[in-house]
Design an enzyme around this catalytic site. Sequence first.
Site, PDB file in Angstrom:
ATOM      1  CG  ASP A   1       0.363   2.762 -46.707  1.00 26.94           C
ATOM      2  OD1 ASP A   1      -0.590   1.959 -46.791  1.00 26.94           O
ATOM      3  OD2 ASP A   1       0.892   3.051 -45.618  1.00 26.94           O
TER       4      ASP A   1
HETATM    5  C1  BGC Z   1      -1.100   1.225 -43.604  1.00 30.15           C
HETATM    6  C2  BGC Z   1      -0.244   0.089 -44.136  1.00 30.15           C
HETATM    7  C3  BGC Z   1      -1.107  -1.072 -44.541  1.00 30.15           C
HETATM    8  C4  BGC Z   1      -2.143  -0.601 -45.528  1.00 30.15           C
HETATM    9  C5  BGC Z   1      -3.024  -1.701 -46.056  1.00 30.15           C
HETATM   10  C6  BGC Z   1      -2.282   1.524 -44.468  1.00 30.15           C
HETATM   11  O1  BGC Z   1      -3.160   2.369 -43.830  1.00 30.15           O
HETATM   12  O2  BGC Z   1      -0.291   2.368 -43.450  1.00 30.15           O
HETATM   13  O3  BGC Z   1       0.701  -0.285 -43.179  1.00 30.15           O
HETATM   14  O4  BGC Z   1      -0.315  -2.099 -45.067  1.00 30.15           O
HETATM   15  O5  BGC Z   1      -2.952   0.374 -44.898  1.00 30.15           O
HETATM   16  O6  BGC Z   1      -3.918  -2.160 -45.125  1.00 30.15           O
END
Ligand code: BGC
Length: 762
Positions: free
Chosen positions: A287
């Site tokens: 993530d």
């Molecule tokens: C979130 C994810 C997301 C990623 C990319 C993160 O802050 O937890 O769910 O896919 O950002 O945008």
Amino acid sequence: MKNLTTILAVFLVMMLASCQQKQTSSNGDMDKFISELMSKMTLEEKIGQLNLPGAGDITTGQASNSDIGQKIREGKVGGLFNIKSVAKIRAVQKVAVEESRLKIPLIFGMDVIHGYQTAFPIPLALSCSWDMNLIERTARIAAQEASADGICWTFSPMVDLARDPRWGRIAEGGGEDPYLGGQIAKAMVKGYQGDDLTKNNTIMSCVKHYALYGASEAGRDYNTTDMSRLRMYNEYFPPYKAAVDAGVGSVMASFNEVDGIPATCNKFLMTDVLRNQWGFKGFVVTDYTGIMELTEHGMGDTATVSALALKAGIDMDMVSEFYLLKLKKLLEEGKVTQQEIDNSCRLILEAKYKLGLFEDPFRYCDDNRAATEIYTAENRAEARKIATQTFVLLKNQGSILPIKKTQSIALIGPLGDNKENMPGTWSVAADFTKAISLLEGMKSVMGEGAKINVARGANIVSDPELDARISVFGKSTGRDGRSDAALIEEALKVAKQSDVIVAALGESAEMNGECSSRSDISLPQNQQELLKALLKTGKPVVLVLFTGRPLTIKWENENVPAILNVWFAGSEAGFAIADVLFGDANPCGKLTTTFPQNVGQIPLYYGHKNTGRPLNDHKWFSKFLTNYLDVSNDPVYPFGFGLSYTTFSYCDITLNKTAINAAEKLEVKVTVTNTGNYDGAEVVQLYTRDMVGSITRPVKELKAFQKVFIKKGESAEVVFTLGIEDLKFYNSDLNFVAEPGDFKVFVGGNSRDVKEAGFVLN
Ligand code: BGC
């Protein structure tokens, strides 16, 4: 006849053989292609494939002349995310395939979570449809639109089981149940990926956030999780595993720790379970800044955490760029191996191969598609229809709903005349200015002569500081500078001129979603005051509740005659809500998360254990049994609950057998009758209870459901078939087994009000 059978059999065998051949030869082709490519790659280029920076707000002009452009040229980028539009993606891809040494195409990712420009209801709402074809369809349309805009990879589905409504991200998932969560995971992966990833209208799916993110302590985002392996395997893992079984192309690691080790460097999760036990063949991405955050978790310095992540089985580094910085030196020092880097690089190249990007890097860059396939009238019409299936009618005393189109309506509340909050959290491609507000929807559905008086009545929250925190990132709540009292006064004037009050209240879109945890999940105080004032007018009040989580609405349930929970319903929200309010559509959604009475009861979920001191038929309060002094154990609304404009009755369950063995099937039959005045759909739910086990078993477990449409006055016979597979669970050795003994089976329209029968597994 015999001849014909033989010919058919020979034909079938030939077909099968040719399919298998095709499969092996295409895998063989891919392996050969990637091996050849990798034999030409330098170490730096291999590490570059593991790097996934965000695109920021890069413009087409900057594709080449920017830091990112330069890195792409040097082969230091494997993919980009948060970039959309054919023009931008083509410009960046051109740099990769024309100016980098090996011309390896990039993969383009995005959070396409519940629709693209045509936004569907938030995932929690979609889960309340209990309709897997519908859910698959939303993912299909999202893939169609996103791919027409250049995107080939989505960070969805989010399948984190969540039983704590304080956690804002409960809005992004499918609720509290492992089985339902698994069904949804499968449907979404299928919707995005279709049957052929190389088609230009299918995209690669990324299931997230692996694992257990929904179990953050105290519902605070990013917080620690800790649970037994039994609970992981039996309750929290099934939705991720279902996505893997459905062939999901990638997996995203979660931010939280699991068993004392952050997921981003957790070998048990990423290698032992995901790859060795579940047979996952795709790649794993972190993530956002996941590897960087390992240092905050206390796992070591930049180099240490980079090695830990790679060795655990993390292939792609989102945003941190630690792999880019550290892996070369770590290899020289013998802290990671060439094999580990090669494995990850290969998996990422394979994903690009499967998407057909080596064959045509511009496969998803068709201007014509962008102009004709995004936010089309057909997609919007489907979104409207789909949204009506996700609303949950929580109360309808005296059949206030549906409202007659000829009545005069007071539309009161901060969400009545509001476009911006309709699509809900994580609707990154939706144009909020085009979203349909409830006011617009009502006008359109009521037609000429619509009598609607509007007042804001309240801000979303009274406290300006809280308001600022809510709107810090994303949609504003559209604050009105007047005092709470002045807003209520105006609302009362408007209410008095009307026959019916529609109170459009609840959360704003950004009060749920990422980093939007709440410790108090009631309707904000100022909105409660407004509601009380409206009820005092004596006019019929319909509460149209906007929310991304279960709220503690015990008081509202006791005092407001009608409550329709509409979540955040997407770009066509206003139309869909009006369709239901005025009876053009009959609500049929059923809750997939329990609504607690108060925060102190959390976690409250239907599939709990019995304990040694259950309340059973005893009344609350009973000393020395498991209960509270100050609140009963009951929810306000149980899992699976939802009303309709019509009513359904269930006859007793009939079973084809009272005992089955491992090879036999149990048939569970009920007749459901539509006893009301409207045609309607009912979600018939089947639960079991394993009465005796080698480990304690939940008091109820959802095992099957069917959504049936029944005309008024008619009945439907609903038949479920259960076999040994449905009765299995992980025992304390983590073996997946069914244990002989007594079972109960329950069928009903929610998890509380059920018919019951018993059977034995021999
Ligand atoms: C979130 C994810 C997301 C990623 C990319 C993160 O802050 O937890 O769910 O896919 O950002 O945008």
